[in-house]
Design a protein around this motif. Structure first.
Motif, PDB file in Angstrom:
ATOM      1  N   PRO A 160      51.919  46.724  45.824  1.00 12.70           N
ATOM      2  CA  PRO A 160      51.526  46.357  44.459  1.00 12.70           C
ATOM      3  C   PRO A 160      51.049  44.914  44.304  1.00 12.70           C
ATOM      4  CG  PRO A 160      53.882  46.239  44.652  1.00 12.70           C
ATOM      5  CD  PRO A 160      53.385  46.703  45.990  1.00 12.70           C
ATOM      6  N   GLU A 161      51.089  44.107  45.413  1.00  5.81           N
ATOM      7  CA  GLU A 161      50.649  42.721  45.281  1.00  5.81           C
ATOM      8  C   GLU A 161      49.156  42.629  44.955  1.00  5.81           C
ATOM      9  OE1 GLU A 161      52.426  43.831  47.842  1.00  5.81           O
ATOM     10  OE2 GLU A 161      54.371  42.915  47.367  1.00  5.81           O
ATOM     11  N   TYR A 162      48.358  43.461  45.628  1.00 14.09           N
ATOM     12  CA  TYR A 162      46.908  43.426  45.401  1.00 14.09           C
ATOM     13  C   TYR A 162      46.531  44.579  44.477  1.00 14.09           C
ATOM     14  CZ  TYR A 162      41.881  43.672  46.239  1.00 14.09           C
ATOM     15  OH  TYR A 162      40.529  43.712  46.073  1.00 14.09           O
ATOM     16  N   ARG A 163      45.979  44.251  43.333  1.00 14.99           N
ATOM     17  CA  ARG A 163      45.587  45.236  42.322  1.00 14.99           C
ATOM     18  C   ARG A 163      44.127  44.969  41.915  1.00 14.99           C
ATOM     19  NH1 ARG A 163      49.911  47.856  39.456  1.00 14.99           N
ATOM     20  NH2 ARG A 163      51.964  47.235  40.294  1.00 14.99           N
ATOM     21  N   PRO A 164      43.175  45.701  42.479  1.00 17.01           N
ATOM     22  CA  PRO A 164      41.765  45.468  42.145  1.00 17.01           C
ATOM     23  C   PRO A 164      41.453  45.602  40.655  1.00 17.01           C
ATOM     24  CG  PRO A 164      41.941  46.828  44.101  1.00 17.01           C
ATOM     25  CD  PRO A 164      43.329  46.701  43.544  1.00 17.01           C
ATOM     26  N   ARG A 165      42.247  46.409  39.941  1.00  9.01           N
ATOM     27  CA  ARG A 165      41.959  46.611  38.517  1.00  9.01           C
ATOM     28  C   ARG A 165      42.181  45.363  37.683  1.00  9.01           C
ATOM     29  NH1 ARG A 165      44.851  51.532  35.928  1.00  9.01           N
ATOM     30  NH2 ARG A 165      43.727  50.635  34.150  1.00  9.01           N
ATOM     31  N   ARG A 166      42.888  44.374  38.223  1.00 11.23           N
ATOM     32  CA  ARG A 166      43.072  43.128  37.475  1.00 11.23           C
ATOM     33  C   ARG A 166      41.730  42.499  37.104  1.00 11.23           C
ATOM     34  NH1 ARG A 166      47.296  41.047  41.880  1.00 11.23           N
ATOM     35  NH2 ARG A 166      49.238  41.933  41.053  1.00 11.23           N
ATOM     36  N   LEU A 167      40.744  42.688  37.986  1.00 16.46           N
ATOM     37  CA  LEU A 167      39.443  42.054  37.768  1.00 16.46           C
ATOM     38  C   LEU A 167      38.468  42.949  37.007  1.00 16.46           C
ATOM     39  CD1 LEU A 167      38.915  40.381  41.264  1.00 16.46           C
ATOM     40  CD2 LEU A 167      40.001  39.437  39.209  1.00 16.46           C
ATOM     41  N   ARG A 168      38.969  44.071  36.496  1.00 13.02           N
ATOM     42  CA  ARG A 168      38.094  44.986  35.753  1.00 13.02           C
ATOM     43  C   ARG A 168      38.493  45.097  34.284  1.00 13.02           C
ATOM     44  NH1 ARG A 168      39.103  49.642  40.247  1.00 13.02           N
ATOM     45  NH2 ARG A 168      38.245  48.512  42.048  1.00 13.02           N
ATOM     46  N   GLN A 169      39.401  44.250  33.844  1.00 11.07           N
ATOM     47  CA  GLN A 169      39.975  44.420  32.505  1.00 11.07           C
ATOM     48  C   GLN A 169      39.038  44.031  31.376  1.00 11.07           C
ATOM     49  OE1 GLN A 169      44.253  43.187  32.075  1.00 11.07           O
ATOM     50  NE2 GLN A 169      43.852  42.243  34.076  1.00 11.07           N
ATOM     51  N   PHE A 170      38.200  43.005  31.602  1.00 13.50           N
ATOM     52  CA  PHE A 170      37.419  42.432  30.515  1.00 13.50           C
ATOM     53  C   PHE A 170      35.924  42.484  30.841  1.00 13.50           C
ATOM     54  CE2 PHE A 170      41.401  40.014  31.071  1.00 13.50           C
ATOM     55  CZ  PHE A 170      42.085  40.476  29.943  1.00 13.50           C
ATOM     56  N   PRO A 171      35.087  42.831  29.862  1.00 11.77           N
ATOM     57  CA  PRO A 171      33.634  42.882  30.119  1.00 11.77           C
ATOM     58  C   PRO A 171      33.092  41.571  30.686  1.00 11.77           C
ATOM     59  CG  PRO A 171      34.143  43.933  28.022  1.00 11.77           C
ATOM     60  CD  PRO A 171      35.416  43.281  28.493  1.00 11.77           C
ATOM     61  N   ALA A 172      33.527  40.457  30.131  1.00  6.60           N
ATOM     62  CA  ALA A 172      33.028  39.162  30.610  1.00  6.60           C
ATOM     63  C   ALA A 172      33.405  38.927  32.064  1.00  6.60           C
ATOM     64  CB  ALA A 172      33.566  38.033  29.741  1.00  6.60           C
ATOM     65  N   LEU A 173      34.612  39.312  32.440  1.00  6.61           N
ATOM     66  CA  LEU A 173      35.064  39.126  33.822  1.00  6.61           C
ATOM     67  C   LEU A 173      34.299  40.061  34.755  1.00  6.61           C
ATOM     68  CD1 LEU A 173      36.926  37.838  35.859  1.00  6.61           C
ATOM     69  CD2 LEU A 173      38.707  39.488  35.218  1.00  6.61           C
ATOM     70  N   ARG A 174      34.054  41.293  34.324  1.00  2.00           N
ATOM     71  CA  ARG A 174      33.286  42.220  35.159  1.00  2.00           C
ATOM     72  C   ARG A 174      31.880  41.688  35.410  1.00  2.00           C
ATOM     73  NH1 ARG A 174      35.994  46.080  31.817  1.00  2.00           N
ATOM     74  NH2 ARG A 174      34.132  46.389  30.535  1.00  2.00           N
ATOM     75  N   ARG A 175      31.271  41.126  34.365  1.00  2.00           N
ATOM     76  CA  ARG A 175      29.935  40.552  34.538  1.00  2.00           C
ATOM     77  C   ARG A 175      29.980  39.345  35.464  1.00  2.00           C
ATOM     78  NH1 ARG A 175      29.759  41.520  28.905  1.00  2.00           N
ATOM     79  NH2 ARG A 175      30.158  39.309  28.486  1.00  2.00           N
ATOM     80  N   MET A 176      31.023  38.547  35.334  1.00  2.00           N
ATOM     81  CA  MET A 176      31.125  37.311  36.097  1.00  2.00           C
ATOM     82  C   MET A 176      31.175  37.569  37.604  1.00  2.00           C
ATOM     83  SD  MET A 176      33.970  34.307  35.586  1.00  2.00           S
ATOM     84  CE  MET A 176      33.484  34.078  33.875  1.00  2.00           C
ATOM     85  N   ILE A 177      31.850  38.629  38.020  1.00  2.22           N
ATOM     86  CA  ILE A 177      32.032  38.877  39.451  1.00  2.22           C
ATOM     87  C   ILE A 177      31.142  40.011  39.973  1.00  2.22           C
ATOM     88  CG2 ILE A 177      34.411  38.027  39.365  1.00  2.22           C
ATOM     89  CD1 ILE A 177      35.302  40.985  39.581  1.00  2.22           C
ATOM     90  N   SER A 178      30.187  40.436  39.150  1.00  7.85           N
ATOM     91  CA  SER A 178      29.277  41.496  39.587  1.00  7.85           C
ATOM     92  C   SER A 178      28.507  41.055  40.831  1.00  7.85           C
ATOM     93  CB  SER A 178      28.289  41.836  38.468  1.00  7.85           C
ATOM     94  OG  SER A 178      27.354  42.786  38.896  1.00  7.85           O
ATOM     95  N   GLU A 179      28.520  41.876  41.853  1.00  9.43           N
ATOM     96  CA  GLU A 179      27.885  41.520  43.122  1.00  9.43           C
ATOM     97  C   GLU A 179      26.371  41.731  43.105  1.00  9.43           C
ATOM     98  OE1 GLU A 179      29.767  43.535  46.378  1.00  9.43           O
ATOM     99  OE2 GLU A 179      31.763  43.267  45.515  1.00  9.43           O
ATOM    100  N   THR A 180      25.896  42.678  42.338  1.00  7.63           N
ATOM    101  CA  THR A 180      24.473  43.000  42.304  1.00  7.63           C
ATOM    102  C   THR A 180      24.002  43.003  40.859  1.00  7.63           C
ATOM    103  OG1 THR A 180      24.752  44.430  44.234  1.00  7.63           O
ATOM    104  CG2 THR A 180      22.713  44.681  42.984  1.00  7.63           C
ATOM    105  N   ARG A 181      22.893  42.325  40.611  1.00  7.12           N
ATOM    106  CA  ARG A 181      22.368  42.233  39.250  1.00  7.12           C
ATOM    107  C   ARG A 181      20.945  42.758  39.196  1.00  7.12           C
ATOM    108  NH1 ARG A 181      25.634  38.921  36.042  1.00  7.12           N
ATOM    109  NH2 ARG A 181      27.215  37.773  37.211  1.00  7.12           N
ATOM    110  N   LEU A 182      20.658  43.456  38.131  1.00  9.59           N
ATOM    111  CA  LEU A 182      19.323  43.983  37.880  1.00  9.59           C
ATOM    112  C   LEU A 182      18.685  43.161  36.779  1.00  9.59           C
ATOM    113  CD1 LEU A 182      17.221  46.259  38.393  1.00  9.59           C
ATOM    114  CD2 LEU A 182      18.390  47.563  36.592  1.00  9.59           C
ATOM    115  N   SER A 183      17.463  42.697  37.021  1.00 10.33           N
ATOM    116  CA  SER A 183      16.760  41.857  36.057  1.00 10.33           C
ATOM    117  C   SER A 183      15.368  42.409  35.810  1.00 10.33           C
ATOM    118  CB  SER A 183      16.667  40.416  36.580  1.00 10.33           C
ATOM    119  OG  SER A 183      15.739  39.653  35.832  1.00 10.33           O
ATOM    120  N   ALA A 184      14.857  42.197  34.606  1.00 10.21           N
ATOM    121  CA  ALA A 184      13.481  42.596  34.307  1.00 10.21           C
ATOM    122  C   ALA A 184      12.484  41.871  35.196  1.00 10.21           C
ATOM    123  CB  ALA A 184      13.170  42.317  32.843  1.00 10.21           C
TER     124      ALA A 184
END
Length: 335
Positions: A10-34
């Motif tokens: 239980p020490e490592y919980r990947p869902r910790r970094l998926r809780q907030f939209p801003a945090l998900r955007r911040m650590i997104s590995e791949t970005r799509l741009s116009a």
């Protein structure tokens, strides 16, 4: 990736970094741009003409005034580039409309460069739309065999590319899959003083069933046989890498994988092994499948389109050619 350095539950919980939209955007590995999108457009003679493509809802053959309107809307939405295809009024056995100074693509290039000088203009260089028989090269019939002649075709391709550059095209994109065409085009462009005009090669172009709707749009279906003697077999990966290597050696500045979604493994290997600017063409069949499923209420068009384009980016695409470019740019801006 070194998995030994990772903690365990239980020490490592990947869902910790998926809780907030801003945090998900911040650590997104791949970005799509116009900024990465290119819109294909089909030009034909006429005025106030928007001829619908039955197999591609929302896509049209466009007279030049309507083409300008479509390109303007795309540019204002944030799409930086268009890819031009031409439908000539007459076809012949020498594809003369492909390299005519007043050909439909040449006219479209001049109009767009005049009215939208900041829009990047890419021109498809191929002969299939202009040939009476619908093949991408000169055809030779003998008693026992019909062949597409490679080397004589190179001269017409180089001539077509030069005419596009003379009209003002920013990037030349050969899609014919003749051997040696990049060298022939690069030599001709340099000879005429267009040494700064880059080439985006359809380097790994497969003989795909996903092209069906495009052939209606470009009126380019072959009148006999198929294109398997020059487009690649769908099962071949190493051959694709050899094709890309050859085009780079001959002078390609950018390379392309076509189709995109069903060939993400090829796309990834091309980008990983060569590191060149790499384009992915989200072809007509991919577009039409999403449109049809969305029309039946089976999928969310916006969500599925953006996810598929993101997959191309994740696989390694720097540039994505897509018929959904204008919509995708607007959706990304809203998002």
């Amino acid at each position: 990736m070194n998995l030994n350095c990772m903690g365990q539950f239980p020490e490592y919980r990947p869902r910790r970094l998926r809780q907030f939209p801003a945090l998900r955007r911040m650590i997104s590995e791949t970005r799509l741009s116009a900024d990465q999108l290119v819109l294909p457009l089909f030009a034909r003679a006429g005025r106030k003409l928007r001829k619908p493509i039955n197999a591609m809802p929302g896509v049209f053959q466009l007279s030049l005034d309507e083409l300008l309107r479509e390109a303007t809307q795309a540019f204002e939405a944030g799409v930086p580039a268009v890819l031009l295809f031409g439908i000539p009024e007459k076809k012949d056995a020498k594809a003369s409309g492909a390299y005519a100074s007043n050909g439909i693509v040449q006219q479209a290039v001049r109009l767009l460069k005049k009215e939208l000088p900041e829009l990047l203009i890419i021109t498809d260089v191929c002969l299939c739309e202009y040939m009476a028989h619908g093949h991408c090269g000169i055809v030779h019939h003998s008693k026992n065999r019909t062949r597409i002649l490679n080397d004589p075709t190179l001269k017409l391709l180089a001539r077509s590319a030069a005419s596009h550059a003379e009209a003002g095209a920013d990037i030349i994109a050969p899609s014919d899959m003749m051997d040696g065409r990049i060298q022939a085009i690069r030599t001709e462009l340099d000879r005429l003083g267009f040494d700064e005009t880059p080439i985006m090669s359809y380097a790994a172009k497969f003989a795909s069933a996903f092209y069906g709707p495009f052939r209606e749009a470009a009126e380019s279906a072959p009148q006999f046989g198929d294109r398997r003697s020059y487009q690649m077999d769908a099962g071949n990966t190493n051959e694709a890498l050899r094709e890309v290597a050859l085009d780079i050696q001959e002078g390609a500045d950018m390379v392309m994988v076509k189709p995109a979604l069903a060939y993400l493994d090829i796309l990834h290997r091309v980008k990983t092994e060569f590191g060149y600017p790499t384009a992915a063409y989200a072809v007509s069949g991919e577009y039409s499948m999403i449109k049809a499923a969305a029309a039946n209420g089976w999928v969310d068009e916006k969500a599925v389109t953006l996810e598929s384009l993101l997959a191309m980016r994740r696989a390694g695409a720097d540039i994505i050619i897509t018929y959904s470019a204008t919509d995708a740019a607007r959706w990304l801006r809203e998002k």
